[in-house]
Every structure is written in C-alpha cells, then in structure tokens.
Design an enzyme around this catalytic site. Structure first.
Site, mmCIF file in Angstrom:
data_model
loop_
_atom_site.group_PDB
_atom_site.id
_atom_site.type_symbol
_atom_site.label_atom_id
_atom_site.label_comp_id
_atom_site.label_asym_id
_atom_site.label_seq_id
_atom_site.Cartn_x
_atom_site.Cartn_y
_atom_site.Cartn_z
ATOM 1 N N ASP A 25 -6.098 0.188 -12.886
ATOM 2 C CA ASP A 25 -6.030 1.430 -12.114
ATOM 3 C C ASP A 25 -6.869 1.181 -10.867
ATOM 4 O O ASP A 25 -8.107 1.108 -10.947
ATOM 5 C CB ASP A 25 -6.592 2.601 -12.948
ATOM 6 C CG ASP A 25 -6.611 3.898 -12.136
ATOM 7 O OD1 ASP A 25 -6.292 3.867 -10.926
ATOM 8 O OD2 ASP A 25 -6.955 4.935 -12.732
ATOM 9 N N ILE A 26 -6.215 1.018 -9.736
ATOM 10 C CA ILE A 26 -6.958 0.618 -8.531
ATOM 11 C C ILE A 26 -7.850 1.726 -7.980
ATOM 12 O O ILE A 26 -8.657 1.478 -7.093
ATOM 13 C CB ILE A 26 -6.020 0.073 -7.421
ATOM 14 C CG1 ILE A 26 -4.978 1.108 -6.995
ATOM 15 C CG2 ILE A 26 -5.384 -1.243 -7.844
ATOM 16 C CD1 ILE A 26 -4.219 0.722 -5.730
ATOM 17 N N TYR A 50 0.683 5.822 -3.677
ATOM 18 C CA TYR A 50 1.201 7.127 -4.085
ATOM 19 C C TYR A 50 2.274 7.420 -3.050
ATOM 20 O O TYR A 50 1.983 7.809 -1.920
ATOM 21 C CB TYR A 50 0.084 8.164 -4.061
ATOM 22 C CG TYR A 50 0.417 9.427 -4.820
ATOM 23 C CD1 TYR A 50 -0.197 9.701 -6.034
ATOM 24 C CD2 TYR A 50 1.357 10.340 -4.332
ATOM 25 C CE1 TYR A 50 0.114 10.865 -6.744
ATOM 26 C CE2 TYR A 50 1.666 11.493 -5.040
ATOM 27 C CZ TYR A 50 1.041 11.741 -6.241
ATOM 28 O OH TYR A 50 1.355 12.890 -6.932
ATOM 29 N N THR A 90 2.571 2.385 6.684
ATOM 30 C CA THR A 90 3.822 3.087 6.914
ATOM 31 C C THR A 90 4.008 3.544 8.366
ATOM 32 O O THR A 90 3.016 3.775 9.078
ATOM 33 C CB THR A 90 3.849 4.339 5.991
ATOM 34 O OG1 THR A 90 4.941 5.172 6.348
ATOM 35 C CG2 THR A 90 2.572 5.160 6.110
ATOM 36 N N TYR A 114 0.727 12.355 3.155
ATOM 37 C CA TYR A 114 0.971 10.935 2.841
ATOM 38 C C TYR A 114 0.532 10.049 4.014
ATOM 39 O O TYR A 114 -0.226 9.091 3.827
ATOM 40 C CB TYR A 114 2.459 10.736 2.536
ATOM 41 C CG TYR A 114 2.893 9.294 2.430
ATOM 42 C CD1 TYR A 114 2.564 8.522 1.309
ATOM 43 C CD2 TYR A 114 3.640 8.688 3.441
ATOM 44 C CE1 TYR A 114 2.967 7.193 1.217
ATOM 45 C CE2 TYR A 114 4.056 7.368 3.349
ATOM 46 C CZ TYR A 114 3.717 6.621 2.249
ATOM 47 O OH TYR A 114 4.123 5.308 2.146
HETATM 48 N N1 NAP Z 1 8.976 3.424 0.101
HETATM 49 C C1 NAP Z 1 8.949 3.441 1.415
HETATM 50 O O1 NAP Z 1 9.920 3.869 2.074
HETATM 51 C C2 NAP Z 1 7.756 2.914 2.161
HETATM 52 C C3 NAP Z 1 7.770 2.912 3.561
HETATM 53 C C4 NAP Z 1 6.667 2.401 4.250
HETATM 54 C C5 NAP Z 1 5.584 1.900 3.565
HETATM 55 N N2 NAP Z 1 5.581 1.940 2.202
HETATM 56 C C6 NAP Z 1 4.398 1.417 1.509
HETATM 57 O O2 NAP Z 1 4.779 0.204 0.857
HETATM 58 C C7 NAP Z 1 4.070 0.066 -0.380
HETATM 59 C C8 NAP Z 1 5.070 -0.124 -1.505
HETATM 60 O O3 NAP Z 1 5.940 1.001 -1.560
HETATM 61 P P1 NAP Z 1 7.023 1.137 -2.717
HETATM 62 O O4 NAP Z 1 8.016 2.141 -2.245
HETATM 63 O O5 NAP Z 1 7.437 -0.208 -3.187
HETATM 64 O O6 NAP Z 1 6.140 1.839 -3.845
HETATM 65 P P2 NAP Z 1 6.542 2.285 -5.335
HETATM 66 O O7 NAP Z 1 7.868 1.756 -5.719
HETATM 67 O O8 NAP Z 1 6.291 3.748 -5.422
HETATM 68 O O9 NAP Z 1 5.455 1.520 -6.167
HETATM 69 C C9 NAP Z 1 4.110 1.869 -6.082
HETATM 70 C C10 NAP Z 1 3.429 1.286 -7.284
HETATM 71 O O10 NAP Z 1 2.054 1.627 -7.238
HETATM 72 C C11 NAP Z 1 1.650 1.847 -8.571
HETATM 73 N N3 NAP Z 1 0.451 2.644 -8.622
HETATM 74 C C12 NAP Z 1 0.298 3.957 -8.301
HETATM 75 N N4 NAP Z 1 -0.969 4.343 -8.520
HETATM 76 C C13 NAP Z 1 -1.626 3.253 -8.975
HETATM 77 C C14 NAP Z 1 -2.958 3.022 -9.404
HETATM 78 N N5 NAP Z 1 -3.894 3.986 -9.391
HETATM 79 N N6 NAP Z 1 -3.293 1.789 -9.852
HETATM 80 C C15 NAP Z 1 -2.371 0.814 -9.894
HETATM 81 N N7 NAP Z 1 -1.107 0.959 -9.497
HETATM 82 C C16 NAP Z 1 -0.734 2.178 -9.043
HETATM 83 C C17 NAP Z 1 2.831 2.583 -9.186
HETATM 84 O O11 NAP Z 1 2.775 2.529 -10.585
HETATM 85 P P3 NAP Z 1 3.658 3.578 -11.451
HETATM 86 O O12 NAP Z 1 5.076 3.222 -11.164
HETATM 87 O O13 NAP Z 1 3.229 3.274 -12.825
HETATM 88 O O14 NAP Z 1 3.271 4.929 -10.931
HETATM 89 C C18 NAP Z 1 3.986 1.762 -8.626
HETATM 90 O O15 NAP Z 1 4.281 0.652 -9.440
HETATM 91 C C19 NAP Z 1 3.202 1.336 -0.502
HETATM 92 O O16 NAP Z 1 1.939 1.042 0.009
HETATM 93 C C20 NAP Z 1 3.880 2.328 0.422
HETATM 94 O O17 NAP Z 1 2.981 3.282 0.919
HETATM 95 C C21 NAP Z 1 6.641 2.430 1.486
#
Ligand code: NAP
Length: 277
Positions: A25-26, A50, A90, A114
């Site tokens: 848990d980070i 998140y 982001t 966010y």
């Molecule tokens: N999605 C987008 O469109 C987008 C766009 C720009 C930037 N980003 C950034 O890119 C990165 C990856 O995004 P993504 O869409 O691949 O994210 P994602 O699919 O939502 O995955 C996020 C992961 O973080 C884990 N997590 C959440 N809280 C945690 C904690 N306290 N300790 C350890 N792990 C934790 C989640 O675990 P659980 O599944 O168990 O909750 C999940 O596996 C993020 O930093 C996001 O802000 C995303």
C-alpha cells in the site's frame, strides 16, 4: 492498466518485480521503505494512482493519499539510494484554456480534484529528488483495466445507442506505446518532465466513432453532446493536447498517430495472438 504493459515491456531487458495493492500500500510510508530496502531496485516505475476522476471529487482525501502523499513516500524511500523514479502524471494538471499543445514548462492550473492531486504528487517528487522521469500522458487505454474503449464497446453492445462529448480535445494513448516510449527515455538516460501521448488529437466523440468503426459497429447510433450535458461530477479541460518536442529531441523518435495505435491495439485485442514482439 499501464502497470501491466510496463511490466510486459520491461521484462525483456530487466528483472521486473511487479507489485499491486496486495503486495504494497503505497500510502504507507513504512511499506514503501520496506519494499525498496528488500528489493533494492535500480528503477521504480510508479503506475499506481487513484484514477477515478469523478470519484476523486467526493473522495478527496483518498485521492490525495494515493496521488500525492504516496509519491512523497516513494521518493523518500528511493532518496540517497541511486534509484531512478519514473512517475506518471496527467494532462489534467492543465486547465484546458490553451489553444496550442501544452509544453512541459507551461503553468499548471488543475480544474478538478484529480488534477490537483496529481500536481501535488509532481511537486513532491520534484522537491525530494532530481533522479526522476516525470511523464505526463493522457486519455489512456490498454488491455487490462477500465478505460474509454471498453466502456464504448460495452455500452454500444448493451444499448445500441451512445451520446459522447464533442467539446473536449485530447490525444488517445495506448498504454503499450507509452510503456515502450518510457523504456526509450530511460535508455537515453534522460531526467525531468516529459509529455508523452500518441500523436495527433481528437474529441471523445471522434474517438468513439473510430472505436465503433474498427469494431464494425458503425450501425450504432452515436450523438455528440456538450460537456455540460454529460453531467459529470468533475470538470474536464476543454483542450489538453500535450506537445512532445522535448521527447522527440531527447530520443530522436516520435509516437505513432493515435488512429494507427488504436487500429494496432484493436487488432491485437481481437486476434488473441501474442503481441509483444
Ligand atoms: N487512465 C488515464 O487515462 C490516465 C491519463 C493520464 C495519466 N494517467 C496516470 O497514469 C497512471 C496509470 O493509470 P492507469 O489508468 O493505468 O491506472 P489504473 O488502471 O487505475 O491502475 C492504478 C493502479 O494503482 C493501484 N493502486 C491504487 N491505490 C494504491 C495504493 N494505495 N497502493 C498500491 N497500489 C495502488 C490500483 O490497485 P487496485 O486496482 O487494486 O485499486 C491499480 O492497480 C496513473 O498515475 C494515472 O494517474 C492515467
């Protein structure tokens, strides 16, 4: 979503230790310290977040804990150990009032919780260490995880009818391409902030039309709507295209256009073949 593709990309040339919520848990500083102490990594790729943009509006504390405070924990745990941190942020750190692609030095002014939490995470990282690559990306989709592509396909199948916003412009980005470009930045031994998306831009409505076309679902009724009509909890930037000159200058490479990236992705998704050549 991104974490899975990073692990798949990096495992060919690195020993990858993938960790999810079950392993760490980070938001717990002691767990970050322990993980770094025990695994002794050379690089930490933080793809945790998140990421429920509307959910963040109500769950502000949890959102800041993961997107901001946890980045501080990771940076503290890595500091003084010669570990490079790769962290993902982001396009939503910008307010979207611009009319040209945002460059890395542009002023951030998030308009939702966010975006504010991600900017706070960026600032913690920058304050604590110089040994980082901070990648701002946008509109991600990938094989594992909730994303816009799957939501459109699911809704098209379930209802045969869609309304999609046509007044937000950005760059859809395939997580597999982002993972490959991330490795390239590390190979070039760069540090600092980089914008990284697939090339070109569109609105969510245009992206949805492309998804339906690739899926041979052109018959589905799709109507453009305004952001205000969508009644989402969080505000979204109207224009959040990210300029990539810095990435191009650092690596000598560019990213493929979003349309081609999506076509590749969709073909691989539906062909059931291994696709990481
Ligand atoms: N999605 C987008 O469109 C987008 C766009 C720009 C930037 N980003 C950034 O890119 C990165 C990856 O995004 P993504 O869409 O691949 O994210 P994602 O699919 O939502 O995955 C996020 C992961 O973080 C884990 N997590 C959440 N809280 C945690 C904690 N306290 N300790 C350890 N792990 C934790 C989640 O675990 P659980 O599944 O168990 O909750 C999940 O596996 C993020 O930093 C996001 O802000 C995303």
């Amino acid at each position: 979503m991104l974490g899975n593709d990073l692990a798949a990309q990096f495992r060919y040339r690195h020993d990858v230790i993938g960790m999810d919520m079950g392993d760490i848990d980070i938001t717990r500083e002691d767990e970050c310290q322990k993980a770094i102490r025990e695994t002794k990594p050379q690089i930490v790729l933080n793809a945790a977040g998140y990421t429920n943009v509307d959910g963040c509006e109500k769950a502000k504390e949890e959102c800041f804990a993961v997107n901001a405070e946890a980045v501080k924990n990771i940076a503290h745990a890595c500091r003084g150990r010669n570990i490079t941190i790769v962290h993902f942020s982001t396009d939503y750190v910008f307010d979207g009032t611009g009319n040209r692609p945002y460059v890395e030095e542009d002023i951030c002014n998030p308009i939702n919780v966010y975006g504010a939490s991600k900017l706070a995470g960026e600032n913690h990282l920058r304050t604590i260490t110089d040994n980082y690559i901070l990648i701002r990306s946008a509109w991600l989709y990938g094989a594992k995880g909730k994303n816009f592509v799957q939501a459109i396909l699911d809704q098209a199948k379930a209802t045969g009818k869609l309304t999609v916003v046509d007044d937000q412009t950005g760059s859809p980005t395939c997580t597999r391409d982002l993972a490959a470009a991330t490795e390239l930045l590390l190979d070039k031994n760069t540090r600092g902030v980089f914008h990284l998306t697939n090339r070109g831009h569109c609105t969510w409505y245009e992206f949805a039309k492309k998804i339906l076309k690739e899926a041979h679902m052109d018959h589905v009724e799709i109507s453009p709507i305004k952001t205000a009509e969508a009644q989402r909890a969080a505000l979204r930037p109207a224009y959040s295209v990210l300029g990539m000159q810095k990435f191009i200058a650092a690596t000598g490479k560019t990213m493929q256009p979003w349309q081609l990236a999506f076509q590749d992705y969709y073909q691989h998704l539906t062909s059931r073949t291994c696709c990481s050549a």
